[in-house]
Design a protein around this motif. Structure first.
Motif, mmCIF file in Angstrom:
data_model
loop_
_atom_site.group_PDB
_atom_site.id
_atom_site.type_symbol
_atom_site.label_atom_id
_atom_site.label_comp_id
_atom_site.label_asym_id
_atom_site.label_seq_id
_atom_site.Cartn_x
_atom_site.Cartn_y
_atom_site.Cartn_z
ATOM 1 N N VAL A 1 -11.867 30.890 -25.499
ATOM 2 C CA VAL A 1 -10.434 30.761 -26.234
ATOM 3 C C VAL A 1 -9.625 31.567 -26.750
ATOM 4 O O VAL A 1 -8.496 31.616 -26.498
ATOM 5 C CB VAL A 1 -10.798 29.819 -27.520
ATOM 6 N N LEU A 2 -10.013 32.878 -27.126
ATOM 7 C CA LEU A 2 -9.191 34.314 -27.239
ATOM 8 C C LEU A 2 -8.385 34.000 -25.396
ATOM 9 O O LEU A 2 -7.191 34.385 -25.580
ATOM 10 C CB LEU A 2 -9.979 35.281 -27.762
ATOM 11 N N SER A 3 -9.452 34.127 -24.726
ATOM 12 C CA SER A 3 -8.924 34.856 -23.335
ATOM 13 C C SER A 3 -8.051 33.503 -22.606
ATOM 14 O O SER A 3 -7.405 34.273 -21.653
ATOM 15 C CB SER A 3 -9.687 35.539 -22.732
ATOM 16 N N GLN A 4 -8.305 32.645 -23.454
ATOM 17 C CA GLN A 4 -7.506 31.456 -22.643
ATOM 18 C C GLN A 4 -7.856 31.478 -20.949
ATOM 19 O O GLN A 4 -6.716 31.024 -20.544
ATOM 20 C CB GLN A 4 -6.076 31.556 -22.724
ATOM 21 N N SER A 5 -9.271 31.614 -20.909
ATOM 22 C CA SER A 5 -9.609 31.626 -19.513
ATOM 23 C C SER A 5 -10.280 30.033 -18.630
ATOM 24 O O SER A 5 -10.603 29.910 -18.484
ATOM 25 C CB SER A 5 -10.334 32.555 -18.933
ATOM 26 N N LEU A 6 -9.774 29.251 -19.857
ATOM 27 C CA LEU A 6 -10.208 27.109 -19.895
ATOM 28 C C LEU A 6 -9.328 26.398 -20.006
ATOM 29 O O LEU A 6 -9.126 26.728 -20.778
ATOM 30 C CB LEU A 6 -12.350 27.406 -20.027
ATOM 31 N N ILE A 7 -9.011 25.842 -18.534
ATOM 32 C CA ILE A 7 -7.845 24.346 -19.005
ATOM 33 C C ILE A 7 -8.819 23.210 -20.178
ATOM 34 O O ILE A 7 -9.743 22.708 -19.017
ATOM 35 C CB ILE A 7 -7.557 24.465 -17.687
ATOM 36 N N SER A 8 -8.238 22.801 -20.652
ATOM 37 C CA SER A 8 -9.210 21.494 -21.508
ATOM 38 C C SER A 8 -8.492 20.523 -19.926
ATOM 39 O O SER A 8 -7.257 20.078 -20.116
ATOM 40 C CB SER A 8 -8.754 20.740 -22.705
ATOM 41 N N PRO A 9 -9.658 19.988 -19.492
ATOM 42 C CA PRO A 9 -8.887 18.189 -18.605
ATOM 43 C C PRO A 9 -9.007 17.584 -19.512
ATOM 44 O O PRO A 9 -7.485 17.196 -19.065
ATOM 45 C CB PRO A 9 -10.768 17.998 -18.352
ATOM 46 N N SER A 10 -8.691 17.579 -20.634
ATOM 47 C CA SER A 10 -7.970 16.555 -21.280
ATOM 48 C C SER A 10 -6.428 17.072 -21.411
ATOM 49 O O SER A 10 -5.574 15.382 -21.698
ATOM 50 C CB SER A 10 -8.693 15.997 -22.469
ATOM 51 N N SER A 11 -6.460 18.192 -21.697
ATOM 52 C CA SER A 11 -5.160 18.181 -22.672
ATOM 53 C C SER A 11 -4.330 19.012 -21.018
ATOM 54 O O SER A 11 -2.925 19.016 -21.516
ATOM 55 C CB SER A 11 -4.996 18.954 -23.742
ATOM 56 N N GLY A 12 -5.090 19.801 -20.592
ATOM 57 C CA GLY A 12 -4.141 20.179 -19.011
ATOM 58 C C GLY A 12 -4.479 21.629 -19.873
ATOM 59 O O GLY A 12 -3.239 22.745 -18.980
ATOM 60 N N LYS A 13 -4.439 22.107 -21.122
ATOM 61 C CA LYS A 13 -3.862 23.486 -21.218
ATOM 62 C C LYS A 13 -5.144 24.108 -21.500
ATOM 63 O O LYS A 13 -6.291 23.475 -22.169
ATOM 64 C CB LYS A 13 -3.297 23.155 -22.697
ATOM 65 N N PRO A 14 -5.106 25.438 -22.138
ATOM 66 C CA PRO A 14 -6.601 26.130 -22.484
ATOM 67 C C PRO A 14 -6.848 25.459 -23.824
ATOM 68 O O PRO A 14 -6.422 25.417 -24.841
ATOM 69 C CB PRO A 14 -5.747 28.086 -22.606
#
Length: 404
Positions: free
Chosen positions: A171-184
């Motif tokens: 979460v802190l590094s924003q290294s994974l995108i949520s498929p539901s929101s399209g955002k980290p």
């Protein structure tokens, strides 16, 4: 003359006689008294009667008090004044401040202990204690995860809440995108736990050579100097039990093929060929025992073949506490309070909260039962193997395991 005197005397005597009659008559009917007499209505009561009167009066007063108290308790609470609210707020702030001071003192004690052991003041002697950081091979730096945005370095230790801490780092590094929101992802609990162990998500020191080439060691030194570094630890023997339960207590194909089958062939006295899969082996009752697991760890052949797997590798070999001066040492045993304290220290407590997922169920109280069937000589050898972790992180020698 004589007759007149006689009449006067007779008159006087008659008058006196009448007065006496009147007195006697009034005295009998209670009209008035010439001497004190007690009125039955006002006689003094006997002592027993007085006691009863006192008790009765006391009970009456008690009931009255109770009724008043009950009425008061059922009444609407009296609102606190502004002064009272301010006093209560000050007391809460003081308690909070005192707790913060105590947590800081505990951190200083943990860090000082590591310094003492690394300087040779402890009983344990272990490989790599005195080597400089520059001599640690890159492959041994793969547990140091770096977040440049928040200037954080986390050394993860398997079986010590590392899944949830990796979720925090994602979460802190924003290294994974949520498929539901399209955002980290912004909530650690929403990050799928099976994805956080994908090494491609995390920037570790082991990857610096690939990214920065000859500058990698210089950059590592700079980040170690300026970033906030932390790790979480756990009682070493409890961590071993947890690793065994997780990897060999139920079918795990990868661990069965790579480690379980080796244990069974070496120490299991299994005749014939082993089942191909963990599911088949477990179905037929063929699976490694905790005794075989401990024997495997103590077998010199194990380390000659390959370095310990991260799930049972000693923490001093994973995180190098004698070379990396950690700013925060957390414990699984105090995970909730330590996590809260750390997030404030990192100044990210306004961004996220530590996941409140299920805790690992392996408890220190289980040690005696798990080691009951292990010979005492074997237990002592195992303690020597993990003694540096016991000493570095302040865990007492388990008397119930080592001396009984």
């Amino acid at each position: 003359m004589g007759t007149w005197r006689g009449l006067r005397v007779a008159f006087i005597l008659g008058s006196l006689f009448m007065i006496l009659l009147i007195i006697v008559y009034w005295d009998d009917v209670g009209g008035f008294k010439l001497y004190p007499l007690q009125d039955p209505k006002h006689e003094s009561l006997p002592s027993a009667c007085c006691s009863q009167l006192t008790v009765t009066t006391s009970r009456t007063q008690t009931r009255s008090t109770f009724n008043v108290s009950t009425t008061a308790s059922n009444a609407t609470p009296i609102p606190k004044t502004a002064g009272q609210e301010e006093d209560e707020k000050e007391k809460q702030e003081q308690r909070k401040e005192d707790g913060e001071k105590e947590r800081n003192k505990e951190q200083e004690r943990r860090k000082q202990r590591i310094m003492d052991v690394c300087s040779g003041r402890g009983a344990a002697e272990f490989p790599g204690r005195t080597r400089p950081f520059e001599q640690i091979p890159n492959r041994e730096l793969d547990h140091l995860i770096v977040d440049d945005t928040h200037q954080i370095i986390y050394c993860y230790v398997p079986k010590v809440a590392c899944t949830n801490w990796k979720r925090v780092m994602v979460v802190l590094s924003q290294s994974l995108i949520s498929p539901s929101s399209g955002k980290p992802y912004t909530d650690p609990e929403a990050v799928p736990p099976d994805l956080v162990h994908n090494s491609s998500l995390h920037l570790t020191f082991a990857k610096f050579w690939r990214h920065y080439g000859s500058l990698s060691r210089h950059l590592m030194a700079l980040k170690l100097q300026h970033y906030t570094k932390f790790l979480f630890v756990r009682d070493p023997f409890v961590r071993l039990i947890s690793a065994f339960r997780n990897k060999f207590g139920r079918p795990n194909e990868d661990f069965y093929k790579q480690f379980g089958s080796v244990m069974l062939r070496r120490y299991g006295n299994v005749s014939g060929s082993l089942p191909e899969t963990a599911a088949e082996a477990f179905a037929t009752g063929i699976k490694p025992t905790f005794h075989q697991f401990i024997t495997y760890l103590l077998d010199p052949e194990t380390e000659r073949e390959s370095i310990f797997n991260e799930h049972w590798r000693q923490v001093y070999r994973l995180c190098h506490p004698c070379q990396v001066k950690y700013d925060f040492i957390g414990r699984l045993e105090t995970l909730e309070t330590d996590a809260e304290h750390l997030l404030k220290l990192l100044e990210v407590d306004d961004l996220l909260r530590f996941p409140s997922g299920a805790r690992n169920r392996t408890a220190a109280s289980w040690e005696r039962d798990w080691f009951a069937q292990i010979p005492i000589t074997t237990r002592r050898k195992l303690y020597k193997l993990y003694e540096p972790d016991f000493e570095l992180f302040g865990y007492p020698e388990p008397d119930s395991v080592v001396h009984r």
